[in-house]
Design a protein around this motif. Structure first.
Motif, PDB file in Angstrom:
ATOM      1  N   PRO A  98     -76.197  71.174 -15.632  1.00  0.00           N
ATOM      2  CA  PRO A  98     -76.940  70.234 -15.298  1.00  0.00           C
ATOM      3  C   PRO A  98     -76.370  68.953 -14.493  1.00  0.00           C
ATOM      4  N   THR A  99     -74.836  69.429 -14.313  1.00  0.00           N
ATOM      5  CA  THR A  99     -74.032  68.552 -13.309  1.00  0.00           C
ATOM      6  C   THR A  99     -73.528  68.615 -11.834  1.00  0.00           C
ATOM      7  N   GLU A 100     -73.290  68.540 -10.632  1.00  0.00           N
ATOM      8  CA  GLU A 100     -73.165  68.492  -9.915  1.00  0.00           C
ATOM      9  C   GLU A 100     -72.386  70.039  -9.931  1.00  0.00           C
ATOM     10  N   ALA A 101     -70.783  69.766 -11.044  1.00  0.00           N
ATOM     11  CA  ALA A 101     -69.721  70.912 -10.980  1.00  0.00           C
ATOM     12  C   ALA A 101     -70.226  72.179 -10.828  1.00  0.00           C
ATOM     13  N   PRO A 102     -69.098  72.612  -9.954  1.00  0.00           N
ATOM     14  CA  PRO A 102     -69.816  74.690  -9.825  1.00  0.00           C
ATOM     15  C   PRO A 102     -69.963  75.001 -11.509  1.00  0.00           C
ATOM     16  N   PRO A 103     -70.514  76.273 -11.988  1.00  0.00           N
ATOM     17  CA  PRO A 103     -70.799  76.715 -12.974  1.00  0.00           C
ATOM     18  C   PRO A 103     -69.079  77.842 -13.520  1.00  0.00           C
ATOM     19  N   PRO A 104     -69.146  77.187 -14.861  1.00  0.00           N
ATOM     20  CA  PRO A 104     -67.425  77.178 -15.322  1.00  0.00           C
ATOM     21  C   PRO A 104     -67.140  78.831 -15.722  1.00  0.00           C
ATOM     22  N   ILE A 105     -66.234  79.357 -15.420  1.00  0.00           N
ATOM     23  CA  ILE A 105     -65.184  80.969 -15.193  1.00  0.00           C
ATOM     24  C   ILE A 105     -65.807  80.716 -17.033  1.00  0.00           C
ATOM     25  N   ILE A 106     -66.326  81.661 -17.241  1.00  0.00           N
ATOM     26  CA  ILE A 106     -65.996  81.854 -19.149  1.00  0.00           C
ATOM     27  C   ILE A 106     -64.808  83.239 -19.445  1.00  0.00           C
ATOM     28  N   ALA A 107     -65.085  84.277 -18.107  1.00  0.00           N
ATOM     29  CA  ALA A 107     -64.282  85.496 -18.470  1.00  0.00           C
ATOM     30  C   ALA A 107     -63.607  85.933 -17.230  1.00  0.00           C
ATOM     31  N   ARG A 108     -62.559  86.714 -16.950  1.00  0.00           N
ATOM     32  CA  ARG A 108     -61.786  86.889 -16.053  1.00  0.00           C
ATOM     33  C   ARG A 108     -61.065  88.275 -16.971  1.00  0.00           C
ATOM     34  N   LEU A 109     -60.921  88.636 -15.864  1.00  0.00           N
ATOM     35  CA  LEU A 109     -60.041  90.186 -16.268  1.00  0.00           C
ATOM     36  C   LEU A 109     -59.167  90.733 -14.428  1.00  0.00           C
ATOM     37  N   PRO A 110     -58.022  91.296 -15.005  1.00  0.00           N
ATOM     38  CA  PRO A 110     -57.681  92.282 -13.584  1.00  0.00           C
ATOM     39  C   PRO A 110     -58.285  93.125 -13.225  1.00  0.00           C
ATOM     40  N   PHE A 111     -59.193  93.200 -11.565  1.00  0.00           N
ATOM     41  CA  PHE A 111     -58.906  94.650 -11.473  1.00  0.00           C
ATOM     42  C   PHE A 111     -58.254  95.504 -11.248  1.00  0.00           C
ATOM     43  N   PRO A 112     -58.028  96.937 -11.420  1.00  0.00           N
ATOM     44  CA  PRO A 112     -56.955  98.119 -12.043  1.00  0.00           C
ATOM     45  C   PRO A 112     -56.359  98.087 -10.478  1.00  0.00           C
ATOM     46  N   GLU A 113     -54.843  98.541 -10.384  1.00  0.00           N
ATOM     47  CA  GLU A 113     -54.665  98.472  -8.517  1.00  0.00           C
ATOM     48  C   GLU A 113     -54.835  99.388  -7.493  1.00  0.00           C
ATOM     49  N   ALA A 114     -55.426 100.331  -8.834  1.00  0.00           N
ATOM     50  CA  ALA A 114     -55.381 102.062  -7.956  1.00  0.00           C
ATOM     51  C   ALA A 114     -56.781 102.257  -7.493  1.00  0.00           C
ATOM     52  N   TRP A 115     -57.590 101.014  -7.699  1.00  0.00           N
ATOM     53  CA  TRP A 115     -59.364 102.460  -7.939  1.00  0.00           C
ATOM     54  C   TRP A 115     -59.169 100.914  -6.033  1.00  0.00           C
ATOM     55  N   ARG A 116     -60.048 101.825  -5.876  1.00  0.00           N
ATOM     56  CA  ARG A 116     -60.606 100.875  -3.939  1.00  0.00           C
ATOM     57  C   ARG A 116     -62.029 100.210  -4.466  1.00  0.00           C
ATOM     58  N   VAL A 117     -62.404  99.392  -3.233  1.00  0.00           N
ATOM     59  CA  VAL A 117     -64.379  99.352  -2.886  1.00  0.00           C
ATOM     60  C   VAL A 117     -64.071  99.749  -1.538  1.00  0.00           C
ATOM     61  N   LEU A 118     -64.991 100.384  -1.364  1.00  0.00           N
ATOM     62  CA  LEU A 118     -65.875 100.827   0.168  1.00  0.00           C
ATOM     63  C   LEU A 118     -66.661  99.987  -0.122  1.00  0.00           C
ATOM     64  N   LEU A 119     -66.518  98.961   1.956  1.00  0.00           N
ATOM     65  CA  LEU A 119     -67.410  98.241   1.829  1.00  0.00           C
ATOM     66  C   LEU A 119     -68.658  98.254   2.940  1.00  0.00           C
ATOM     67  N   VAL A 120     -70.046  98.572   3.178  1.00  0.00           N
ATOM     68  CA  VAL A 120     -70.571  99.178   3.751  1.00  0.00           C
ATOM     69  C   VAL A 120     -70.979  98.031   4.755  1.00  0.00           C
ATOM     70  N   LEU A 121     -70.740  97.387   5.875  1.00  0.00           N
ATOM     71  CA  LEU A 121     -70.879  96.827   6.476  1.00  0.00           C
ATOM     72  C   LEU A 121     -72.061  96.622   7.838  1.00  0.00           C
ATOM     73  N   ASP A 122     -72.860  96.306   7.737  1.00  0.00           N
ATOM     74  CA  ASP A 122     -74.306  95.760   8.919  1.00  0.00           C
ATOM     75  C   ASP A 122     -74.048  94.622   9.813  1.00  0.00           C
ATOM     76  N   PRO A 123     -73.300  95.223  10.923  1.00  0.00           N
ATOM     77  CA  PRO A 123     -72.913  93.737  11.866  1.00  0.00           C
ATOM     78  C   PRO A 123     -74.048  93.035  12.610  1.00  0.00           C
ATOM     79  N   ARG A 124     -75.643  93.906  12.460  1.00  0.00           N
ATOM     80  CA  ARG A 124     -76.386  93.424  13.528  1.00  0.00           C
ATOM     81  C   ARG A 124     -76.903  92.574  12.126  1.00  0.00           C
ATOM     82  N   THR A 125     -77.003  92.636  10.513  1.00  0.00           N
ATOM     83  CA  THR A 125     -78.071  92.485  10.187  1.00  0.00           C
ATOM     84  C   THR A 125     -77.340  91.255   9.781  1.00  0.00           C
ATOM     85  N   GLU A 126     -78.902  89.576   9.252  1.00  0.00           N
ATOM     86  CA  GLU A 126     -77.768  89.112   7.780  1.00  0.00           C
ATOM     87  C   GLU A 126     -78.411  89.211   6.721  1.00  0.00           C
TER      88      GLU A 126
END
Length: 327
Positions: A150-178
Motif C-alpha cells: 500500500p505504500t510508495e516504497a518498491p516491493p520488498p525483496i523476500i529471497a535472493r540466491l547466487p546465480f551459478p558462476e558456470a551457467w550462461r544466459v542467451l539473450l535474443v534481442l530484436d532491435p526493430r521492436t520495442e
C-alpha cells in the motif's frame, strides 16, 4: 589540477515472471528476476560549471539529476554526466530503472552521501510494479520481490540466491521492436482479464518449491523447467495485449529453436522483445549459439551470451586530471 570523478556500472536484469499480476493476494505483481553481467548502464559523474549529459538518454538523465538534487538539498551544484554504455531501452532489460538509479547512486557517491536505492527508486517513479531493479543496485543474483504493497516504497525483496558462476544466459534481442512502456504499458495492463487466483498459487509454488531449490542445488534442468512453465503462464495472460506469448515473432522462433536444441528455461523478459534461455556452461552456450546463428542473422536479430551477476552496482571514485579553466 584534479577533481573527483565517480563511475557507476548498473546491471541489466531479466524479469523471469510475475507471481500475481492481478493483485488478488493484496500485494500486486511480485516477481522473480536475475541480474546480468552484461549489458549495463555505465556512467561517470563529476562537478561542472553547468549541468550536461551526453547520448540518447541525456534528457531523462538530467531530469533524474534535477529531482535528486532537489531531494538531497544540493542547491546550485552542477554536474556533468558521461555515458560509456546504456542498456537498450524498452527491451525488457530494466533500462529505465537502471538509468535512474545509476544517476542517483553516482550523485550520492560524489557528494559522500549514503546510498538509498529503494528510496531513490520511489522518488524517481521506478519500482511501481517491480522491486528487482532497485534490489540489483545493492546486490545481484536471482531475487524474488514480494509484490507492491500500500505504500510508495518498491516491493520488498523476500529471497535472493547466487546465480551459478558456470551457467550462461542467451539473450535474443530484436532491435526493430520495442516492448510496452509508459502510457502504452498502463493501457496494456488495464486491457488484460483478471489473473486467476489458482494460477498465482501455482506460480508461487513453482518459485518457492521448484525454481529456488533447483537454483540452490545448481540443477539447471529443474530451474529451467520451472521458469519455462511460469513464462508460459504469464505470457499466455499477456498474449492478448502483446500479440502472443512473445512480443516479437522472430524472437519467438529463435527461442523455439534454442529449446529444441536443448536450452533451458525459455522465456521473454518483461514486455520484451528480448527473449532468453539458459545453458549450463560457456561451451554449451556457444554450441547453442551456433545452431541458431544463421537464423538469427536472417531475421536481423542479435544473440548475446552473458553471465549472471552476483554483485550490485559497481561504484569507483578516481581523480581526473584536467587543465585549469576547462569544463
Amino acid at each position: 589540477m584534479t577533481e573527483d570523478v565517480v563511475s557507476v556500472s548498473a546491471p541489466a536484469r531479466l524479469h523471469l515472471g510475475f507471481l500475481d499480476p492481478g493483485g488478488r493476494s493484496g500485494r500486486r505483481f511480485g516477481g522473480i528476476g536475475l541480474a546480468l553481467a552484461e549489458p549495463a548502464t555505465r556512467l561517470s559523474i563529476r562537478r561542472a560549471p553547468e549541468d550536461r549529459a551526453d547520448g540518447a538518454e541525456a534528457g531523462r538523465a538530467l531530469a533524474h539529476l534535477n529531482a535528486m538534487r532537489r531531494h538531497l538539498g544540493l542547491g546550485d551544484r552542477r554536474y556533468a554526466l558521461t555515458f560509456s554504455e546504456t542498456i537498450p531501452p524498452h527491451a525488457g532489460l530494466g533500462s529505465g530503472t537502471q538509468l535512474a538509479l545509476a544517476v542517483a547512486t553516482g550523485l550520492r557517491a560524489i557528494e559522500g552521501l549514503a546510498p538509498d536505492p529503494a528510496g531513490d527508486a520511489a522518488l524517481l517513479g521506478r519500482g511501481n510494479r517491480s522491486g528487482l531493479g532497485a534490489a540489483f543496485v545493492s546486490a545481484g543474483g536471482v531475487a524474488v520481490d514480494g509484490g507492491k504493497g500500500p505504500t510508495e516504497a518498491p516491493p520488498p525483496i523476500i529471497a535472493r540466491l547466487p546465480f551459478p558462476e558456470a551457467w550462461r544466459v542467451l539473450l535474443v534481442l530484436d532491435p526493430r521492436t520495442e516492448g510496452f512502456h509508459g502510457e502504452d504499458e498502463l493501457k496494456a495492463f488495464a486491457s488484460l482479464p483478471p489473473f486467476a487466483e489458482i494460477d498465482t498459487a501455482l506460480i508461487c509454488r513453482l518459485v518457492l518449491l521448484e525454481a529456488l531449490p533447483a537454483l540452490a542445488e545448481e540443477d539447471i534442468a529443474g530451474f529451467g523447467a520451472a521458469i519455462a512453465t511460469i513464462q508460459q503462464m504469464v505470457g499466455s495472460h499477456f498474449a492478448p495485449a502483446q500479440g502472443g506469448i512473445f512480443t516479437s515473432p522472430a524472437v519467438s522462433r529463435i527461442c523455439g529453436m534454442l529449446a529444441a536444441a536443448g536450452a533451458h528455461g525459455i522465456g521473454q523478459s518483461s514486455w520484451g522483445p528480448t527473449g532468453f534461455a539458459f545453458a549450463p556452461s560457456q561451451e554449451e552456450a556457444d554450441r547453442l549459439s551456433r545452431t541458431v546463428a544463421e537464423a538469427v542473422a536472417e531475421a536481423g536479430l542479435t544473440l548475446r551470451v552473458v553471465a549472471g551477476r552476483n554483485a550490485g552496482s559497481r561504484i569507483e571514485r578516481s581523480p581526473l586530471r584536467r587543465i585549469a579553466g576547462t569544463g
